[in-house]
Design an enzyme around this catalytic site. Sequence first.
Site, PDB file in Angstrom:
ATOM      1  CD  GLN A  27      -8.851  -1.719   2.420  1.00  0.00           C
ATOM      2  OE1 GLN A  27      -8.066  -2.266   3.234  1.00  0.00           O
ATOM      3  NE2 GLN A  27      -8.934  -0.563   1.977  1.00  0.00           N
ATOM      4  CB  SER A  44      -8.270  10.133  -2.921  1.00  0.00           C
ATOM      5  OG  SER A  44      -7.091  10.236  -2.123  1.00  0.00           O
ATOM      6  CD  GLU A  52      -2.351  11.273  -1.176  1.00  0.00           C
ATOM      7  OE1 GLU A  52      -1.521  11.643  -2.086  1.00  0.00           O
ATOM      8  OE2 GLU A  52      -2.112  11.154  -0.093  1.00  0.00           O
ATOM      9  CE1 TYR A  67      -5.344   7.252  -6.541  1.00  0.00           C
ATOM     10  CE2 TYR A  67      -4.892   8.700  -5.041  1.00  0.00           C
ATOM     11  CZ  TYR A  67      -5.684   7.680  -5.499  1.00  0.00           C
ATOM     12  OH  TYR A  67      -6.700   7.415  -4.751  1.00  0.00           O
TER      13      TYR A  67
HETATM   14  O1  F7E Z   1       1.499   5.873   2.158  1.00  0.00           O
HETATM   15  C1  F7E Z   1       4.569   6.942   3.506  1.00  0.00           C
HETATM   16  C2  F7E Z   1       4.190   7.399   2.070  1.00  0.00           C
HETATM   17  O2  F7E Z   1       0.997   4.138   0.119  1.00  0.00           O
HETATM   18  C3  F7E Z   1       1.033   6.486   3.347  1.00  0.00           C
HETATM   19  C4  F7E Z   1      -4.256   5.118  -1.234  1.00  0.00           C
HETATM   20  O3  F7E Z   1      -5.152   4.256  -0.828  1.00  0.00           O
HETATM   21  O4  F7E Z   1      -4.716   6.563   0.729  1.00  0.00           O
HETATM   22  C5  F7E Z   1      -3.637   5.742   0.131  1.00  0.00           C
HETATM   23  O5  F7E Z   1      -2.381   6.571  -0.323  1.00  0.00           O
HETATM   24  C6  F7E Z   1       2.199   7.212   3.772  1.00  0.00           C
HETATM   25  C7  F7E Z   1       2.707   8.049   2.601  1.00  0.00           C
HETATM   26  O6  F7E Z   1      -0.832   5.520   1.139  1.00  0.00           O
HETATM   27  C8  F7E Z   1       6.503   3.887   2.856  1.00  0.00           C
HETATM   28  O7  F7E Z   1       5.417   8.205   1.841  1.00  0.00           O
HETATM   29  C9  F7E Z   1       6.814   5.416   4.128  1.00  0.00           C
HETATM   30  O8  F7E Z   1       3.262   9.310   3.241  1.00  0.00           O
HETATM   31  O9  F7E Z   1      -0.056   3.524   2.713  1.00  0.00           O
HETATM   32  P1  F7E Z   1       0.125   4.621   1.263  1.00  0.00           P
HETATM   33  P2  F7E Z   1      -1.515   7.083   0.551  1.00  0.00           P
HETATM   34  O10 F7E Z   1      -0.165   7.248  -0.369  1.00  0.00           O
HETATM   35  O11 F7E Z   1      -1.503   7.879   1.533  1.00  0.00           O
HETATM   36  C10 F7E Z   1      -5.115   7.630  -0.123  1.00  0.00           C
HETATM   37  C11 F7E Z   1      -6.445   8.235   0.675  1.00  0.00           C
HETATM   38  C12 F7E Z   1      -5.568   7.179  -1.290  1.00  0.00           C
HETATM   39  O12 F7E Z   1      -6.545   7.662  -2.175  1.00  0.00           O
HETATM   40  C13 F7E Z   1      -4.714   6.246  -2.170  1.00  0.00           C
HETATM   41  O13 F7E Z   1      -5.467   5.409  -3.148  1.00  0.00           O
HETATM   42  O14 F7E Z   1       3.103   6.393   4.124  1.00  0.00           O
HETATM   43  N1  F7E Z   1       5.386   5.385   3.498  1.00  0.00           N
HETATM   44  N2  F7E Z   1       7.071   4.473   3.837  1.00  0.00           N
HETATM   45  C14 F7E Z   1       5.475   4.638   2.768  1.00  0.00           C
HETATM   46  N3  F7E Z   1       4.375   4.288   2.176  1.00  0.00           N
HETATM   47  C15 F7E Z   1       4.480   2.882   1.263  1.00  0.00           C
HETATM   48  N4  F7E Z   1       3.441   2.562   0.460  1.00  0.00           N
HETATM   49  N5  F7E Z   1       5.490   2.166   1.592  1.00  0.00           N
HETATM   50  C16 F7E Z   1       6.582   2.486   2.474  1.00  0.00           C
HETATM   51  O15 F7E Z   1       7.572   1.694   2.473  1.00  0.00           O
END
Ligand code: F7E
Length: 356
Positions: free
Chosen positions: A16, A130, A132, A154
Amino acid sequence: KFMQTKKVIVTGVTGQDGSHMIDYLLENTEYEIYGTIRRLSVKNHENILHFKNNERVHIVDMDLNDAHSIRDVIISVKPDYFINFAAQSFVAGSWKYPTQTFDTDANAVLHILESIRRFAPECRFYNAGSSEEFGDVQYSPQDEKHPLCPQSPYAAAKCGARHLVRVYRESYGLFAVQGWLFNHEGTKRGKEFVTRKITKGVARIKREINAHMESGYQSSVRPLELGNLDAKRDWSDSEDFVEGVWLMLNQDAPKDYILSSNETHSIREFIELAFDAAGFHDTDTEWRGEGLEEEYVCNIGNKWVTLVKINPKFFRPAEVDLLLGDSNPIREELGWSPKVSFDKLVHKMVKFDLDG
Ligand code: F7E
C-alpha cells in the site's frame, strides 16, 4: 547548467504505502524513481501495474533479506533518497515467523544504513516506524517522547530499527529518520488487516444478501469472523501519510515525527460505520451476546441474520489495546495536514469494495 535528476529508491512498492509513495513522487517531483521488488513465484503486482510502464519508474530486483542485493542496488543507483516501506508488516504474523520478521524489519535496516554510509553518504533515508512501538501505552495521546514498549516481535523489530537509525544518524551524520506512523489504510490495504478485512467482508455480505433477496431463497449468509473488537486504533488514509513522509525527508535537519489522525476508534465502531456505509441502517442492526458469543446481527425481511461473529483464532498472544497519536508537532513545524477523515476513509473503502 546541467543538473542531474535526483534519484529516489522506494522499497515495498507492491504494498500500500510504497505504491502511494510512487504516485506521490510522480505527481509532485521530477525525480527518477527506483521501485524495488522481491521475486516471488506468484506475482503480486496489482499495486504497481498503473505505473509499471512509466518512463520515470524503474522496477529493480532487491530482497531485504539479502544484504548483497541491497548493496548492489545502492552502488548502482547512487540514490539521493531511500524510502523503506518494505516490511513484514502484519503484526499477528510476527509471532508465527519472528525470525523472518526481525530479519526484514530490523536487520535489513542495518544493511541499508551500512550501504548508505559506505556508498551514498549524502542519501536521505526514511524508515517506516510504527505506533506499535508504543505498544503497552503509558499515557494518551502518545507523542514523540512516549517510551518504546513493544508488545510483539514486529514492534520489537521496529524499535530495534529505530535505535539503529538514530545511532547511524548520530555516529555518522547521516540524514536518517524513522517516523512513527499510526494505522493508515485505504483501497490498496492488504486484505488480512482488520479494516480491509471488514470492508471486503461487508461488500461480500451485501452481495450475498442481494442475491438471496433476488432469488427469494433464504439460505444463511456467511458471517465475517473477527478477533478482539475492543481494540482502539488511530486510523488515517495512507495517501495523506506519504506526503508526511516526504516532508520529513525534506526538512532542514533530520527529526522523527508522529503521523496520526489524533482520533481513536474501536474495531466495533469501524464495523458499525462500514455496514452503515453499505446501507445496513442502525435501526436494523444490533450487537447481541458477550465475549466469544458476541454477534452483530441485522433484521432483514423479519429474519435476524448474523453479520459478524467472534473467532478466537484472530486473538493475539499480546494485544495493543489503545493507540491515539499526537501529530501536532509535524502539523505545526512542517505544515502537514491530513485531508481524509475517519468517516470518509471508511466510506471510500466500502464503496471501492462494493464496486469492485
Ligand atoms: O489490527 C484487531 C487486532 O492487523 C488492528 C500494521 O500496518 O498498523 C497495523 O498493525 C486491530 C488489532 O493492524 C481482527 O487485534 C480484531 O488490535 O489491522 P491490524 P495493527 O496490528 O494495528 C500498525 C501501525 C503497523 O505498523 C502494522 O504494520 O484489530 N482485530 N479482529 C483484528 N485484526 C486482524 N488483522 N484481523 C482480525 O480478524
